[in-house]
Design an enzyme around this catalytic site. Structure first.
Site, PDB file in Angstrom:
ATOM      1  CE  LYS A 251      63.354 -33.869 -28.235  1.00  0.00           C
ATOM      2  NZ  LYS A 251      62.674 -33.256 -29.404  1.00  0.00           N
TER       3      LYS A 251
ATOM      4  CG  LEU B 136      62.746 -26.528 -36.153  1.00  0.00           C
ATOM      5  CD1 LEU B 136      62.821 -25.104 -35.628  1.00  0.00           C
ATOM      6  CD2 LEU B 136      63.697 -26.718 -37.325  1.00  0.00           C
ATOM      7  N   PRO B 137      64.451 -30.210 -34.093  1.00  0.00           N
ATOM      8  CG  PRO B 137      66.578 -30.818 -34.776  1.00  0.00           C
ATOM      9  CD  PRO B 137      65.578 -29.715 -34.893  1.00  0.00           C
TER      10      PRO B 137
ATOM     11  CB  THR C 202      58.759 -33.501 -29.441  1.00  0.00           C
ATOM     12  OG1 THR C 202      57.760 -34.127 -30.244  1.00  0.00           O
ATOM     13  CG2 THR C 202      58.582 -33.941 -27.994  1.00  0.00           C
TER      14      THR C 202
ATOM     15  CE  LYS D 271      55.619 -37.160 -29.645  1.00  0.00           C
ATOM     16  NZ  LYS D 271      56.324 -36.415 -30.696  1.00  0.00           N
TER      17      LYS D 271
END
Length: 297
Positions: free
Chosen positions: A247, A66-67, A97, A172
């Site tokens: 983001k 998912l975003p 992430t 990450k």
């Protein structure tokens, strides 16, 4: 062994990841808010359903891609969330992430319900997702990772256990901050060569065999026409979006503030990607920062 898998999030990364699981012989039911993505998944042999709750209740494994943090929190928590619907023992793997704290929040909630859960963000881009060569950075219990390895191996070529819940996200965030910095530096270097009359392919080839060599130069060259099968050579489409990089750089800066770390280049990269996004390029691949650094920059 064939497993019943629910895969939520069939975007540029999630779709090819789910398709690789289908090719490996698993029964994979895919869900996404974009109908075209669901149709494409079905055309490739994936299963579709109008009842996500029922699919989750029948699943052995639930994987999400998912975003952002808010989407993951919304998907897992609450009375209608994955944690409320999953059967005891269902393995949960979030490949999004998101922030370390959001991952830990969901991980704690899963633990309270006796559900094994991993935060397992990936690196390798859309090409890695398509080719099944992603790198997984995993946070969570070793026993959960052992159970997940057969499925992660289908989607990736390298799996690293970073530590407990949330640690995969921390790694990450560090990786993507460096990626954003490298993409800007690579774009600047090629632009400098071009401004002085050099062929961008020559500049790239020389740097690729010299001390400036890096992944963005070798695998994801930002200059149109230098490399085939990269977003730069197809109008900066079909890759990792500017807004997604923005983001991730935001997550890195937030993490630095929380931990007292110094990330001046990360912060500068975030500002540059913010300018690029506000100029209307948010949906383009993040290598399109090369455009912003052009003659009129």
């Amino acid at each position: 062994m064939t497993s019943n898998i629910v895969f939520i999030g069939l975007g540029n990364m999630g779709l090819p990841m789910a398709q690789n699981l289908v090719r490996a012989g698993h029964a994979v039911t895919g869900f996404d808010l974009v109908p075209a993505s669901v149709r494409q998944f079905a055309d490739g042999g994936g299963l579709v359903s109008d009842d996500q709750a029922a699919a989750i209740q029948a699943a052995d494994i639930v994987i999400t891609m998912l975003p952002a943090s808010r989407h993951v929190l919304g998907a897992y928590l609450g009375d209608a969330g994955i944690l409320a619907q999953a059967r005891p023992g269902t393995l949960l793997i979030d490949c999004s992430t998101i922030s370390t704290e959001a991952a830990r929040q969901v991980g704690r909630a899963a633990q309270e319900k006796g559900l094994p859960m991993l935060d397992a963000p990936v690196s390798g881009g859309t090409a890695g997702a398509t080719n099944g060569t992603l790198t997984f950075m995993v946070g969570g219990e070793a026993s959960a990772l052992a159970a997940a390895r057969p499925y992660l191996d289908v989607m990736g070529k390298a799996i690293f256990h970073a530590g407990g819940s949330g640690c995969g996200q921390t790694v990450k965030i560090c990786n993507n901050m460096l990626l954003g910095i490298l993409m800007i530096g690579t774009s600047e270097a090629i632009r400098l060569g071009v401004a002085n009359g050099l062929d961008p392919k020559v500049v790239s080839d020389v740097m690729a065999k010299s001390s400036g060599r890096n992944w963005t130069l070798d695998v994801y060259n930002p200059c149109p026409g230098v490399a085939e099968n990269v977003p730069a050579s197809r109008g900066y489409t079909g890759g990792f979006g500017v807004d997604l990089m923005l983001k991730d750089l935001g997550l890195a800066v937030e993490s630095a503030l929380a931990s007292g770390a110094s990330v001046p280049l990360g912060a500068l990269s975030r500002n540059l990607y913010s300018l690029h996004s506000k100029a209307g390029s948010g949906a383009l691949d993040f290598s399109s920062i090369y455009q912003m650094l052009g003659d009129k920059a």
